[in-house]
Design a protein around this motif. Structure first.
Motif, PDB file in Angstrom:
ATOM      1  N   SER A 196       0.823  -1.203   0.000  1.00 57.34           N
ATOM      2  CA  SER A 196       0.000   0.000   0.000  1.00 57.34           C
ATOM      3  C   SER A 196       0.862   1.260   0.000  1.00 57.34           C
ATOM      4  O   SER A 196       0.595   2.215  -0.740  1.00 57.34           O
ATOM      5  CB  SER A 196      -0.924  -0.001   1.218  1.00 57.34           C
ATOM      6  OG  SER A 196      -1.646   1.198   1.292  1.00 57.34           O
ATOM      7  N   MET A 197       1.904   1.272   0.824  1.00 54.09           N
ATOM      8  CA  MET A 197       2.783   2.440   0.881  1.00 54.09           C
ATOM      9  C   MET A 197       3.541   2.637  -0.428  1.00 54.09           C
ATOM     10  O   MET A 197       3.756   3.775  -0.855  1.00 54.09           O
ATOM     11  CB  MET A 197       3.753   2.299   2.058  1.00 54.09           C
ATOM     12  CG  MET A 197       3.079   2.438   3.403  1.00 54.09           C
ATOM     13  SD  MET A 197       4.188   2.210   4.785  1.00 54.09           S
ATOM     14  CE  MET A 197       5.075   3.759   4.738  1.00 54.09           C
ATOM     15  N   SER A 204      -0.633   6.698   5.119  1.00 57.25           N
ATOM     16  CA  SER A 204      -0.598   5.311   5.582  1.00 57.25           C
ATOM     17  C   SER A 204      -0.669   5.205   7.105  1.00 57.25           C
ATOM     18  O   SER A 204      -0.534   4.104   7.649  1.00 57.25           O
ATOM     19  CB  SER A 204       0.673   4.626   5.086  1.00 57.25           C
ATOM     20  OG  SER A 204       0.710   4.625   3.681  1.00 57.25           O
ATOM     21  N   HIS A 258      -7.105   0.319   1.973  1.00 53.66           N
ATOM     22  CA  HIS A 258      -5.922   1.042   1.500  1.00 53.66           C
ATOM     23  C   HIS A 258      -5.401   0.475   0.179  1.00 53.66           C
ATOM     24  O   HIS A 258      -5.071   1.236  -0.732  1.00 53.66           O
ATOM     25  CB  HIS A 258      -4.814   1.013   2.562  1.00 53.66           C
ATOM     26  CG  HIS A 258      -4.993   2.041   3.618  1.00 53.66           C
ATOM     27  ND1 HIS A 258      -4.216   3.159   3.698  1.00 53.66           N
ATOM     28  CD2 HIS A 258      -5.875   2.135   4.639  1.00 53.66           C
ATOM     29  CE1 HIS A 258      -4.606   3.893   4.720  1.00 53.66           C
ATOM     30  NE2 HIS A 258      -5.611   3.286   5.311  1.00 53.66           N
TER      31      HIS A 258
END
Length: 140
Positions: free
Chosen positions: A15-16, A41, A81
């Motif tokens: 996700s990051m 995040s 996310h």
């Protein structure tokens, strides 16, 4: 590290990475993009910390309830996310740059994460007690 921690770490890093790649298309410096990635995040990092605390090897047997809740909370938050950041990344790739739609990411990820955490909490509590009922019924 057990499989649960690895899964949580992989979902966090994936996700990051998508957030970083999405906002790298803009004119911001890498420091601003890294800061933005960490800020967006934040809820996912928080739920990852819960998973690490309650699903670590020495704690997993003494706090099964909190471990189940932490896994569900992180799972729901991570799915939000990953899906949202994936959609944003695909949008930026298709448009070849950032647009006004990316300005809503903070609102969606933070407010949506609160909702996802609450949903994960409810599912985790129900799952924990349903599994206990099934185990007791299986023993009889």
């Amino acid at each position: 590290m057990n499989r649960t921690l690895w899964f949580a770490l992989i979902s966090l890093l994936f996700s990051m990475t998508m957030v970083f790649c999405t906002y790298s298309y803009g004119i911001e410096s890498h420091v601003e993009v890294i800061t933005l990635t960490l800020v967006l995040s934040g809820p996912l990092i928080f739920t990852f910390a819960l998973v690490v605390i309650f699903c670590g090897a020495p704690v997993i047997n003494s706090h099964k309830f909190l471990g189940t809740v932490a896994i569900c909370v992180h799972g729901f938050t991570a799915s939000l996310h990953v899906l949202w950041n994936g959609f944003m990344f695909v949008d930026v790739i298709n448009k070849q740059g950032l647009g006004p739609g990316q300005g809503y990411s903070g609102l969606i990820l933070w407010v949506g994460s609160i909702k996802a955490m609450l949903l994960g909490l409810v599912v985790g509590v129900c799952l924990h007690y349903l599994l206990r009922l099934f185990r007791k019924a299986a023993v009889r």
